[in-house]
Design a protein around this motif. Structure first.
Motif, PDB file in Angstrom:
ATOM      1  N   ILE A 300      35.735  42.568 -10.879  1.00 25.68           N
ATOM      2  CA  ILE A 300      34.801  42.494  -9.745  1.00 25.68           C
ATOM      3  C   ILE A 300      35.425  41.733  -8.587  1.00 25.68           C
ATOM      4  CG2 ILE A 300      32.609  41.483  -8.981  1.00 25.68           C
ATOM      5  CD1 ILE A 300      31.490  42.207 -11.757  1.00 25.68           C
ATOM      6  N   SER A 301      36.151  40.665  -8.882  1.00 20.61           N
ATOM      7  CA  SER A 301      36.803  39.901  -7.817  1.00 20.61           C
ATOM      8  C   SER A 301      37.816  40.773  -7.084  1.00 20.61           C
ATOM      9  CB  SER A 301      37.496  38.665  -8.394  1.00 20.61           C
ATOM     10  OG  SER A 301      36.566  37.818  -9.001  1.00 20.61           O
ATOM     11  N   GLY A 302      38.581  41.564  -7.882  1.00 19.43           N
ATOM     12  CA  GLY A 302      39.529  42.488  -7.260  1.00 19.43           C
ATOM     13  C   GLY A 302      38.823  43.563  -6.455  1.00 19.43           C
ATOM     14  N   VAL A 303      37.714  44.061  -7.008  1.00 23.55           N
ATOM     15  CA  VAL A 303      36.930  45.087  -6.323  1.00 23.55           C
ATOM     16  C   VAL A 303      36.348  44.534  -5.026  1.00 23.55           C
ATOM     17  CG1 VAL A 303      34.814  46.455  -6.452  1.00 23.55           C
ATOM     18  CG2 VAL A 303      36.385  46.436  -8.369  1.00 23.55           C
ATOM     19  N   ILE A 304      35.844  43.301  -5.076  1.00 31.44           N
ATOM     20  CA  ILE A 304      35.256  42.690  -3.878  1.00 31.44           C
ATOM     21  C   ILE A 304      36.293  42.594  -2.768  1.00 31.44           C
ATOM     22  CG2 ILE A 304      34.410  40.491  -2.940  1.00 31.44           C
ATOM     23  CD1 ILE A 304      32.767  40.184  -5.513  1.00 31.44           C
ATOM     24  N   THR A 305      37.525  42.214  -3.147  1.00 34.41           N
ATOM     25  CA  THR A 305      38.608  42.155  -2.162  1.00 34.41           C
ATOM     26  C   THR A 305      38.838  43.528  -1.541  1.00 34.41           C
ATOM     27  OG1 THR A 305      39.678  40.360  -3.364  1.00 34.41           O
ATOM     28  CG2 THR A 305      41.047  41.590  -1.844  1.00 34.41           C
ATOM     29  N   GLU A 306      38.894  44.557  -2.394  1.00 36.27           N
ATOM     30  CA  GLU A 306      39.099  45.919  -1.902  1.00 36.27           C
ATOM     31  C   GLU A 306      37.912  46.381  -1.064  1.00 36.27           C
ATOM     32  OE1 GLU A 306      41.621  48.889  -1.256  1.00 36.27           O
ATOM     33  OE2 GLU A 306      42.087  47.252  -2.650  1.00 36.27           O
ATOM     34  N   LEU A 307      36.716  45.980  -1.463  1.00 32.70           N
ATOM     35  CA  LEU A 307      35.510  46.365  -0.732  1.00 32.70           C
ATOM     36  C   LEU A 307      35.482  45.760   0.671  1.00 32.70           C
ATOM     37  CD1 LEU A 307      32.678  46.244  -3.427  1.00 32.70           C
ATOM     38  CD2 LEU A 307      33.531  48.253  -2.222  1.00 32.70           C
ATOM     39  N   GLN A 308      36.060  44.547   0.828  1.00 30.50           N
ATOM     40  CA  GLN A 308      36.114  43.940   2.164  1.00 30.50           C
ATOM     41  C   GLN A 308      36.906  44.831   3.117  1.00 30.50           C
ATOM     42  OE1 GLN A 308      34.107  41.283   2.574  1.00 30.50           O
ATOM     43  NE2 GLN A 308      33.813  41.722   0.399  1.00 30.50           N
ATOM     44  N   ASN A 309      38.035  45.328   2.603  1.00 26.57           N
ATOM     45  CA  ASN A 309      38.854  46.249   3.389  1.00 26.57           C
ATOM     46  C   ASN A 309      38.089  47.528   3.678  1.00 26.57           C
ATOM     47  OD1 ASN A 309      41.029  47.396   4.677  1.00 26.57           O
ATOM     48  ND2 ASN A 309      42.258  47.673   2.833  1.00 26.57           N
ATOM     49  N   SER A 310      37.399  48.022   2.647  1.00 26.55           N
ATOM     50  CA  SER A 310      36.625  49.261   2.776  1.00 26.55           C
ATOM     51  C   SER A 310      35.500  49.108   3.794  1.00 26.55           C
ATOM     52  CB  SER A 310      36.058  49.639   1.404  1.00 26.55           C
ATOM     53  OG  SER A 310      35.274  50.795   1.494  1.00 26.55           O
ATOM     54  N   ILE A 311      34.780  47.991   3.721  1.00 28.96           N
ATOM     55  CA  ILE A 311      33.647  47.748   4.636  1.00 28.96           C
ATOM     56  C   ILE A 311      34.145  47.569   6.065  1.00 28.96           C
ATOM     57  CG2 ILE A 311      31.812  46.109   5.223  1.00 28.96           C
ATOM     58  CD1 ILE A 311      31.532  45.626   2.166  1.00 28.96           C
ATOM     59  N   ALA A 312      35.299  46.877   6.218  1.00 32.39           N
ATOM     60  CA  ALA A 312      35.880  46.696   7.553  1.00 32.39           C
ATOM     61  C   ALA A 312      36.223  48.043   8.177  1.00 32.39           C
ATOM     62  CB  ALA A 312      37.127  45.814   7.463  1.00 32.39           C
ATOM     63  N   CYS A 313      36.778  48.950   7.362  1.00 32.51           N
ATOM     64  CA  CYS A 313      37.103  50.293   7.865  1.00 32.51           C
ATOM     65  C   CYS A 313      35.833  51.091   8.151  1.00 32.51           C
ATOM     66  CB  CYS A 313      37.963  51.043   6.845  1.00 32.51           C
ATOM     67  SG  CYS A 313      39.632  50.371   6.687  1.00 32.51           S
ATOM     68  N   ALA A 314      34.837  50.943   7.267  1.00 32.14           N
ATOM     69  CA  ALA A 314      33.567  51.654   7.469  1.00 32.14           C
ATOM     70  C   ALA A 314      32.906  51.211   8.777  1.00 32.14           C
ATOM     71  CB  ALA A 314      32.632  51.394   6.296  1.00 32.14           C
ATOM     72  N   ALA A 315      33.030  49.912   9.100  1.00 38.54           N
ATOM     73  CA  ALA A 315      32.440  49.401  10.347  1.00 38.54           C
ATOM     74  C   ALA A 315      33.039  50.119  11.559  1.00 38.54           C
ATOM     75  CB  ALA A 315      32.677  47.892  10.454  1.00 38.54           C
ATOM     76  N   ARG A 316      34.360  50.350  11.535  1.00 39.76           N
ATOM     77  CA  ARG A 316      35.021  51.048  12.650  1.00 39.76           C
ATOM     78  C   ARG A 316      34.583  52.509  12.709  1.00 39.76           C
ATOM     79  NH1 ARG A 316      39.701  50.293  15.013  1.00 39.76           N
ATOM     80  NH2 ARG A 316      40.747  52.036  13.981  1.00 39.76           N
ATOM     81  N   ILE A 317      34.386  53.122  11.539  1.00 38.73           N
ATOM     82  CA  ILE A 317      33.933  54.524  11.518  1.00 38.73           C
ATOM     83  C   ILE A 317      32.526  54.628  12.101  1.00 38.73           C
ATOM     84  CG2 ILE A 317      33.474  56.535  10.063  1.00 38.73           C
ATOM     85  CD1 ILE A 317      35.341  55.099   7.948  1.00 38.73           C
ATOM     86  N   PHE A 318      31.635  53.705  11.686  1.00 39.57           N
ATOM     87  CA  PHE A 318      30.254  53.741  12.166  1.00 39.57           C
ATOM     88  C   PHE A 318      30.164  53.435  13.664  1.00 39.57           C
ATOM     89  CE2 PHE A 318      29.034  52.737   7.582  1.00 39.57           C
ATOM     90  CZ  PHE A 318      28.726  54.062   7.314  1.00 39.57           C
ATOM     91  N   GLU A 319      31.103  52.613  14.156  1.00 41.13           N
ATOM     92  CA  GLU A 319      31.149  52.362  15.608  1.00 41.13           C
ATOM     93  C   GLU A 319      31.349  53.674  16.361  1.00 41.13           C
ATOM     94  OE1 GLU A 319      34.161  49.509  16.467  1.00 41.13           O
ATOM     95  OE2 GLU A 319      33.051  47.819  15.596  1.00 41.13           O
ATOM     96  N   LEU A 320      32.259  54.514  15.821  1.00 40.50           N
ATOM     97  CA  LEU A 320      32.510  55.822  16.441  1.00 40.50           C
ATOM     98  C   LEU A 320      31.300  56.729  16.300  1.00 40.50           C
ATOM     99  CD1 LEU A 320      34.400  57.985  17.678  1.00 40.50           C
ATOM    100  CD2 LEU A 320      35.173  58.486  15.351  1.00 40.50           C
ATOM    101  N   ILE A 321      30.748  56.800  15.080  1.00 37.80           N
ATOM    102  CA  ILE A 321      29.618  57.699  14.814  1.00 37.80           C
ATOM    103  C   ILE A 321      28.409  57.329  15.661  1.00 37.80           C
ATOM    104  CG2 ILE A 321      27.915  58.319  13.038  1.00 37.80           C
ATOM    105  CD1 ILE A 321      30.188  58.242  10.994  1.00 37.80           C
ATOM    106  N   GLU A 322      28.225  56.026  15.936  1.00 38.29           N
ATOM    107  CA  GLU A 322      27.028  55.570  16.641  1.00 38.29           C
ATOM    108  C   GLU A 322      27.207  55.445  18.148  1.00 38.29           C
ATOM    109  OE1 GLU A 322      26.351  52.057  14.432  1.00 38.29           O
ATOM    110  OE2 GLU A 322      25.647  53.153  12.663  1.00 38.29           O
ATOM    111  N   GLU A 323      28.382  55.862  18.644  1.00 37.49           N
ATOM    112  CA  GLU A 323      28.544  55.915  20.100  1.00 37.49           C
ATOM    113  C   GLU A 323      27.529  56.893  20.683  1.00 37.49           C
ATOM    114  OE1 GLU A 323      30.279  54.565  22.536  1.00 37.49           O
ATOM    115  OE2 GLU A 323      31.305  53.108  21.254  1.00 37.49           O
ATOM    116  N   GLU A 324      27.105  56.620  21.891  1.00 39.96           N
ATOM    117  CA  GLU A 324      26.113  57.501  22.528  1.00 39.96           C
ATOM    118  C   GLU A 324      26.722  58.867  22.821  1.00 39.96           C
ATOM    119  OE1 GLU A 324      24.068  55.966  25.890  1.00 39.96           O
ATOM    120  OE2 GLU A 324      23.603  54.054  24.944  1.00 39.96           O
TER     121      GLU A 324
END
Length: 587
Positions: A300-324
């Protein structure tokens, strides 16, 4: 743009996971089955050990029965894990497919202002690299995170069933692992976010360098780009190192806690076994559970580390998707008949708030007129084209086509009414035919060939290995700049729209072919409202109205002869080109 902090991003991911409820439910059920089967095996092993009392007192029948049960439960683990992984793959790659679809759909509906204001490389990086990283983290989360959590809960339950006192000691040590995981997760998220952003910046520079490689080499700018790349690469290495450093703390930290838990179980369990509190078999089961209990914390600790990277990338994707997106065309008029009348009334426009480009612009264009637009660089010629095509909307005033404000007309019907050839050509990878029929997908072979002949592109097309079916690469591949432009002109010949926009449409074509193209355009423009942007004034002598623009305003307007007689700015432009051409001929 919406706020995309970590918590918000997680909810957005879960919202998309809900589309796969059946697969998710099946995965959770199979995870429970997997954990139960795995955790019941140590109890059976403990029972088998208790059946071995001493030499000559071994219950082989009982042991055989227990071993059979162990085999059944191990097969249950195999089957449930296989089904669970199938479901997890379906969810992960289904969600990433949906997100990529959303992102690409958004790119197609984004206003040109966003595309112009962001590097292409960064946009591509979000849709490709960031989504891939997100998929890896999501799959790991489903595969290991939920199973790990269930294993921890299940292990505590089974240990409590054997002896609640040792279980209580293990439970009291659990917050230490959670505290370490929280600390590492907090530190790694920001580092992974900066890493993802810098990676996008790096992709943008690489994209720019490859597209402009000829220009870069011709100006000997390789070292400048190398230095810029090194600087970005240095920052990427720094952010990556920080992210990896904090994430690398996970394993040794959790292993320390794991060893502590195992030691507590071994010592306390050993004392109880000596005093008859538990059997030797139950102690063996407890030690097995101690290992199984601590193992998920590592994962889980390893997964959490990987998830941080995943969530950071997801944030950039959602920024694009949610542009007007562009303002919706819902309820707007479908313009079926275009007379060619164009009116610009008190138009104001600027790309940025602090710099006004077009000010109080007025123009009345009658159906079938040829309007030429000339002026120095930056005077607003191309901007006017952008407004006519509604790539941008005016800040104030209005532009009307056939008496209808552009903002009241659907973009699709408006753009169907225009045929546009730009100075910068664009061809997609595919066949020559694919690129031509973009203008009219149901065109017959005869129509395509006639359009090629009218645009004078048939001469080089028929010499290609497969003619119209010759494959070309991205942006025309090995075709010359002039051949690419001829193909773009061929599209317009095939489309035969009621209005034309020609923005330096023959800039890459040799003089002899240009004269032929001008004749073809003259036929095509007959009876059509046409806007012609030109730097070479000799190409617009026959225009009905020439607009001389400067600083976003019409400085002069009239036909060629009228403007020469007026002895104004147009005459200076014309004389500068004419005198220069004459001097070159004399030389």
């Amino acid at each position: 743009m919406k706020n995309n902090n970590k918590k918000t991003v997680i909810f957005k991911i879960l919202d998309r996971v809900k589309n796969y409820k059946l697969a998710l439910a099946t995965s959770l059920v199979m995870a429970i089955v997997t954990v139960v089967c795995q955790l019941y095996v140590p109890i059976l092993i403990g029972r088998a050990i208790d059946l071995i009392v001493g030499p000559g007192e071994v219950d082989f029948t009982g042991i055989a029965k227990v071993l059979g049960q162990i085999g059944i439960f191990i097969f249950g683990v195999f089957l449930s894990q296989w089904i669970m992984n199938m479901c997890n793959n379906k969810i992960t790659f289904g969600v990433t497919k949906d997100i990529r679809d959303e992102a690409f759909d958004k790119i197609e509906t984004l206003p040109l202002k966003y595309i112009d204001g962001n590097s292409y490389g960064d946009i591509v990086s979000r849709v490709i690299a960031d989504v891939d990283t997100f998929a890896d983290g999501l799959l790991m989360g489903f595969t290991q995170f939920f199973t790990g959590v269930l294993t921890i809960i299940g292990t505590l339950g089974f240990m409590f069933f054997i002896d609640f006192r040792i279980t209580l000691l293990v439970f009291l040590l659990t917050p230490l692992s959670l505290l370490i995981a929280w600390f590492i997760a907090k530190k790694t998220f920001n580092s992974f976010k900066r890493q993802s952003e810098t990676r996008g910046e790096q992709t943008a520079l690489i994209d720019e360098s490859i597209n402009g490689v000829k220009i870069i080499k011709s100006f000997n700018s390789e070292q400048k780009y190398l230095k810029e790349f090194d600087e970005i690469n240095e920052r990427l290495a720094e952010y990556s190192l920080k992210a990896v450093f904090f994430s690398s703390l996970t394993n040794p930290s959790t292993r320390f806690v794991n060893s502590l838990v195992y030691a507590v179980v071994a010592v306390s369990g050993g004392i109880l076994a000596i005093n008859g509190g538990i059997s030797v078999g139950e102690l063996v089961s407890f030690l097995s559970y101690a290992n199984q209990y601590t193992k998920p914390f590592n994962e889980i600790s390893g997964v959490i580390t990987e998830l941080q990277n995943s969530i950071a990338c997801a944030a950039r994707i959602f920024e694009l998707i949610e542009e007007e997106s562009e303002i919706s065309d819902e309820g707007k008029l479908e313009l079926s008949e275009i007379s060619g009348k164009v009116d610009l009334e008190n138009v104001y426009f600027s790309y940025t708030e602090d710099t006004q480009l077009i000010t109080d612009f007025n123009l009345d264009v009658k159906p079938g007129q040829r309007i030429a637009i000339v002026g120095p660089t930056g005077c607003g010629k191309t901007t006017l084209i952008n407004l006519l095509m509604r790539f941008y909307d005016v800040n104030e005033g209005s532009i009307k086509i056939s008496g209808h404000d552009l903002r009241d007309i659907t973009r699709e019907s408006l753009r169907h009414g225009f045929g546009m050839v730009l100075q910068e050509t664009w061809l997609k990878s595919g066949t020559i035919r694919d690129n031509i029929v973009m203008a009219k997908e149901d065109a017959s072979e005869e129509e395509i060939i006639n359009a090629c002949k009218e645009a004078y592109s048939w001469g080089f097309i028929k010499k290609l290995p497969k003619g119209l079916d010759t494959e070309i690469g991205e942006d025309g591949g090995s075709l010359s700049a002039g051949q690419k432009q001829l193909l773009c002109i061929t599209r317009i010949m095939l489309a035969n729209p009621p209005m034309l926009i020609l923005d330096e449409a023959t800039s890459s074509i040799d003089t002899r072919t240009e004269l032929k193209i001008q004749d073809a355009f003259a036929k095509l423009m007959n009876g059509k409202t046409s806007f012609i942007v030109a730097h070479r004034l000799s190409t617009i002598k026959n225009a009905d109205v020439i607009l001389v623009m400067k600083d976003g305003n019409i400085l002069e307007q009239g036909n060629h002869e009228e403007l020469l007689k007026a002895n104004g700015f147009y005459k200076k432009l014309y004389d500068s080109q004419f005198i220069k051409a004459s001097d070159e001929e004399e030389e």
